[in-house]
Design a protein around this motif. Structure first.
Motif, PDB file in Angstrom:
ATOM      1  N   HIS A  20      -4.235 -36.182  10.989  1.00  0.00           N
ATOM      2  CA  HIS A  20      -4.701 -37.506  11.401  1.00  0.00           C
ATOM      3  C   HIS A  20      -5.454 -37.421  12.731  1.00  0.00           C
ATOM      4  O   HIS A  20      -6.515 -38.030  12.882  1.00  0.00           O
ATOM      5  N   LEU A  21      -4.904 -36.669  13.659  1.00  0.00           N
ATOM      6  CA  LEU A  21      -5.569 -36.526  14.953  1.00  0.00           C
ATOM      7  C   LEU A  21      -6.945 -35.882  14.803  1.00  0.00           C
ATOM      8  O   LEU A  21      -7.908 -36.329  15.421  1.00  0.00           O
ATOM      9  N   THR A  22      -7.054 -34.838  13.985  1.00  0.00           N
ATOM     10  CA  THR A  22      -8.338 -34.149  13.835  1.00  0.00           C
ATOM     11  C   THR A  22      -9.370 -35.025  13.129  1.00  0.00           C
ATOM     12  O   THR A  22     -10.552 -34.963  13.452  1.00  0.00           O
ATOM     13  N   LEU A  23      -8.931 -35.856  12.184  1.00  0.00           N
ATOM     14  CA  LEU A  23      -9.859 -36.688  11.416  1.00  0.00           C
ATOM     15  C   LEU A  23     -10.246 -37.982  12.126  1.00  0.00           C
ATOM     16  O   LEU A  23     -11.345 -38.496  11.924  1.00  0.00           O
ATOM     17  N   ASN A  24      -9.358 -38.511  12.957  1.00  0.00           N
ATOM     18  CA  ASN A  24      -9.578 -39.832  13.545  1.00  0.00           C
ATOM     19  C   ASN A  24      -9.840 -39.834  15.047  1.00  0.00           C
ATOM     20  O   ASN A  24     -10.137 -40.884  15.611  1.00  0.00           O
ATOM     21  N   HIS A  25      -9.716 -38.698  15.671  1.00  0.00           N
ATOM     22  CA  HIS A  25      -9.953 -38.594  17.114  1.00  0.00           C
ATOM     23  C   HIS A  25     -10.768 -37.327  17.350  1.00  0.00           C
ATOM     24  O   HIS A  25     -10.216 -36.233  17.428  1.00  0.00           O
ATOM     25  N   ARG A  26     -12.063 -37.492  17.450  1.00  0.00           N
ATOM     26  CA  ARG A  26     -12.989 -36.358  17.510  1.00  0.00           C
ATOM     27  C   ARG A  26     -12.628 -35.323  18.572  1.00  0.00           C
ATOM     28  O   ARG A  26     -12.807 -34.129  18.370  1.00  0.00           O
ATOM     29  N   ARG A  27     -12.093 -35.788  19.690  1.00  0.00           N
ATOM     30  CA  ARG A  27     -11.786 -34.838  20.765  1.00  0.00           C
ATOM     31  C   ARG A  27     -10.687 -33.844  20.378  1.00  0.00           C
ATOM     32  O   ARG A  27     -10.475 -32.858  21.066  1.00  0.00           O
ATOM     33  N   TYR A  28      -9.991 -34.123  19.261  1.00  0.00           N
ATOM     34  CA  TYR A  28      -8.928 -33.220  18.823  1.00  0.00           C
ATOM     35  C   TYR A  28      -9.322 -32.374  17.614  1.00  0.00           C
ATOM     36  O   TYR A  28      -8.471 -31.796  16.945  1.00  0.00           O
ATOM     37  N   SER A  29     -10.606 -32.262  17.344  1.00  0.00           N
ATOM     38  CA  SER A  29     -11.049 -31.483  16.182  1.00  0.00           C
ATOM     39  C   SER A  29     -10.648 -30.015  16.285  1.00  0.00           C
ATOM     40  O   SER A  29     -10.476 -29.343  15.275  1.00  0.00           O
ATOM     41  N   PHE A  30     -10.448 -29.522  17.493  1.00  0.00           N
ATOM     42  CA  PHE A  30     -10.068 -28.123  17.690  1.00  0.00           C
ATOM     43  C   PHE A  30      -8.681 -27.811  17.125  1.00  0.00           C
ATOM     44  O   PHE A  30      -8.366 -26.639  16.894  1.00  0.00           O
ATOM     45  N   ILE A  31      -7.867 -28.823  16.868  1.00  0.00           N
ATOM     46  CA  ILE A  31      -6.503 -28.609  16.378  1.00  0.00           C
ATOM     47  C   ILE A  31      -6.502 -27.858  15.051  1.00  0.00           C
ATOM     48  O   ILE A  31      -5.602 -27.076  14.780  1.00  0.00           O
ATOM     49  N   GLU A  32      -7.539 -28.085  14.230  1.00  0.00           N
ATOM     50  CA  GLU A  32      -7.585 -27.441  12.912  1.00  0.00           C
ATOM     51  C   GLU A  32      -7.462 -25.932  12.973  1.00  0.00           C
ATOM     52  O   GLU A  32      -6.923 -25.318  12.070  1.00  0.00           O
ATOM     53  N   SER A  33      -7.966 -25.326  14.029  1.00  0.00           N
ATOM     54  CA  SER A  33      -7.928 -23.866  14.123  1.00  0.00           C
ATOM     55  C   SER A  33      -6.839 -23.360  15.070  1.00  0.00           C
ATOM     56  O   SER A  33      -6.742 -22.165  15.320  1.00  0.00           O
ATOM     57  N   ALA A  34      -6.030 -24.255  15.582  1.00  0.00           N
ATOM     58  CA  ALA A  34      -4.992 -23.860  16.545  1.00  0.00           C
ATOM     59  C   ALA A  34      -3.648 -23.651  15.850  1.00  0.00           C
ATOM     60  O   ALA A  34      -3.443 -24.068  14.713  1.00  0.00           O
ATOM     61  N   GLU A  35      -2.762 -23.010  16.558  1.00  0.00           N
ATOM     62  CA  GLU A  35      -1.407 -22.840  16.042  1.00  0.00           C
ATOM     63  C   GLU A  35      -0.423 -23.560  16.958  1.00  0.00           C
ATOM     64  O   GLU A  35      -0.705 -23.810  18.130  1.00  0.00           O
ATOM     65  N   ILE A  36       0.717 -23.886  16.380  1.00  0.00           N
ATOM     66  CA  ILE A  36       1.764 -24.592  17.109  1.00  0.00           C
ATOM     67  C   ILE A  36       3.097 -24.038  16.624  1.00  0.00           C
ATOM     68  O   ILE A  36       3.238 -23.709  15.444  1.00  0.00           O
ATOM     69  N   SER A  37       4.048 -23.918  17.515  1.00  0.00           N
ATOM     70  CA  SER A  37       5.370 -23.456  17.086  1.00  0.00           C
ATOM     71  C   SER A  37       6.413 -24.512  17.418  1.00  0.00           C
ATOM     72  O   SER A  37       6.299 -25.235  18.410  1.00  0.00           O
ATOM     73  N   PHE A  64     -12.104 -26.706  24.320  1.00  0.00           N
ATOM     74  CA  PHE A  64     -10.842 -26.588  23.619  1.00  0.00           C
ATOM     75  C   PHE A  64     -10.969 -25.809  22.312  1.00  0.00           C
ATOM     76  O   PHE A  64      -9.984 -25.317  21.795  1.00  0.00           O
ATOM     77  N   GLU A  65     -12.190 -25.693  21.788  1.00  0.00           N
ATOM     78  CA  GLU A  65     -12.330 -24.955  20.531  1.00  0.00           C
ATOM     79  C   GLU A  65     -11.946 -23.484  20.705  1.00  0.00           C
ATOM     80  O   GLU A  65     -11.715 -22.780  19.731  1.00  0.00           O
ATOM     81  N   LEU A  66     -11.874 -23.012  21.942  1.00  0.00           N
ATOM     82  CA  LEU A  66     -11.439 -21.648  22.214  1.00  0.00           C
ATOM     83  C   LEU A  66      -9.928 -21.507  22.138  1.00  0.00           C
ATOM     84  O   LEU A  66      -9.404 -20.410  22.103  1.00  0.00           O
ATOM     85  N   LEU A  67      -9.254 -22.625  22.138  1.00  0.00           N
ATOM     86  CA  LEU A  67      -7.797 -22.639  22.161  1.00  0.00           C
ATOM     87  C   LEU A  67      -7.234 -22.100  20.848  1.00  0.00           C
ATOM     88  O   LEU A  67      -7.601 -22.559  19.783  1.00  0.00           O
ATOM     89  N   THR A  68      -6.352 -21.123  20.936  1.00  0.00           N
ATOM     90  CA  THR A  68      -5.736 -20.596  19.717  1.00  0.00           C
ATOM     91  C   THR A  68      -4.326 -21.128  19.520  1.00  0.00           C
ATOM     92  O   THR A  68      -3.868 -21.240  18.403  1.00  0.00           O
ATOM     93  N   SER A  69      -3.627 -21.477  20.592  1.00  0.00           N
ATOM     94  CA  SER A  69      -2.272 -22.001  20.481  1.00  0.00           C
ATOM     95  C   SER A  69      -2.155 -23.281  21.292  1.00  0.00           C
ATOM     96  O   SER A  69      -2.499 -23.307  22.473  1.00  0.00           O
ATOM     97  N   LEU A  70      -1.701 -24.333  20.638  1.00  0.00           N
ATOM     98  CA  LEU A  70      -1.434 -25.574  21.371  1.00  0.00           C
ATOM     99  C   LEU A  70      -0.217 -25.401  22.264  1.00  0.00           C
ATOM    100  O   LEU A  70      -0.144 -25.972  23.329  1.00  0.00           O
ATOM    101  N   GLY A  71       0.760 -24.637  21.785  1.00  0.00           N
ATOM    102  CA  GLY A  71       1.974 -24.410  22.551  1.00  0.00           C
ATOM    103  C   GLY A  71       3.202 -24.522  21.677  1.00  0.00           C
ATOM    104  O   GLY A  71       3.141 -24.410  20.451  1.00  0.00           O
ATOM    105  N   ASP A  72       4.321 -24.758  22.338  1.00  0.00           N
ATOM    106  CA  ASP A  72       5.626 -24.764  21.672  1.00  0.00           C
ATOM    107  C   ASP A  72       6.333 -26.094  21.893  1.00  0.00           C
ATOM    108  O   ASP A  72       6.304 -26.638  22.995  1.00  0.00           O
ATOM    109  N   ILE A  73       6.982 -26.553  20.830  1.00  0.00           N
ATOM    110  CA  ILE A  73       7.841 -27.735  20.903  1.00  0.00           C
ATOM    111  C   ILE A  73       9.257 -27.252  20.633  1.00  0.00           C
ATOM    112  O   ILE A  73       9.498 -26.557  19.627  1.00  0.00           O
TER     113      ILE A  73
END
Length: 155
Positions: free
Chosen positions: A29-46, A86-95
């Motif tokens: 939802h974030l990647t589709l509805n908030h352009r600034r978060y398009s980089f999330i598609e290629s990122a990882e999260i744990s 942000f498109e260089l970002l590979t990991s968003l981080g950890d939750i």
């Protein structure tokens, strides 16, 4: 988008596929509805599930608070802010989610465990993206509005 989930506590069983599905819906939802978060598609999260003792240790170590809490986030985004790329970002981080605390809160709030976990995942993910409700009232309001929007995606 790659999601890694580990359950390092033994008190409560969880369906990891269900957790992954919840998080994927929110992030999509974030990647589709908030352009600034398009980089999330290629990122990882744990996502890591822990017990009260481990969460208390982490909270003391990283926030200086000697008590347990429900969710902690460890963002990787800070190092990329200087580049504004942000498109260089590979990991968003950890939750990190304290599952026994989530279970207690679900009962207090009259929710299912998975509804509470969904809120904690959303809250944690927003922290990974730079939202900070402790900064000021404006930031808190922005974060709450986004939490409501993302919870609506799951209904």
């Amino acid at each position: 988008m790659e999601i890694t989930i580990r359950n390092n506590q033994r008190l409560i069983r969880i369906n990891q596929r269900r957790i992954e599905s919840i998080l994927k819906k929110v992030l999509k939802h974030l990647t589709l509805n908030h352009r600034r978060y398009s980089f999330i598609e290629s990122a990882e999260i744990s996502v890591l599930f822990v017990n009260d003792r481990k969460m208390r240790e982490l909270n003391l170590q990283y926030r200086g608070k000697d008590k347990t809490t429900d969710v902690l986030s460890f963002p990787q985004i800070e190092q990329f802010k200087q580049f504004k790329r942000f498109e260089l970002l590979t990991s968003l981080g950890d939750i990190v989610i304290n599952l026994p605390q989530a279970k207690r809160q679900a009962k207090e709030h009259g929710l299912t465990l998975y509804n509470e976990i969904a809120w904690l995942l959303i809250h944690g993910a927003l922290h990974l993206l730079g939202y900070d409700h402790e900064k000021n009232k404006y930031q808190a309001r922005k974060m709450r509005e986004m939490e409501k929007e993302l919870l609506g995606v799951l209904e």
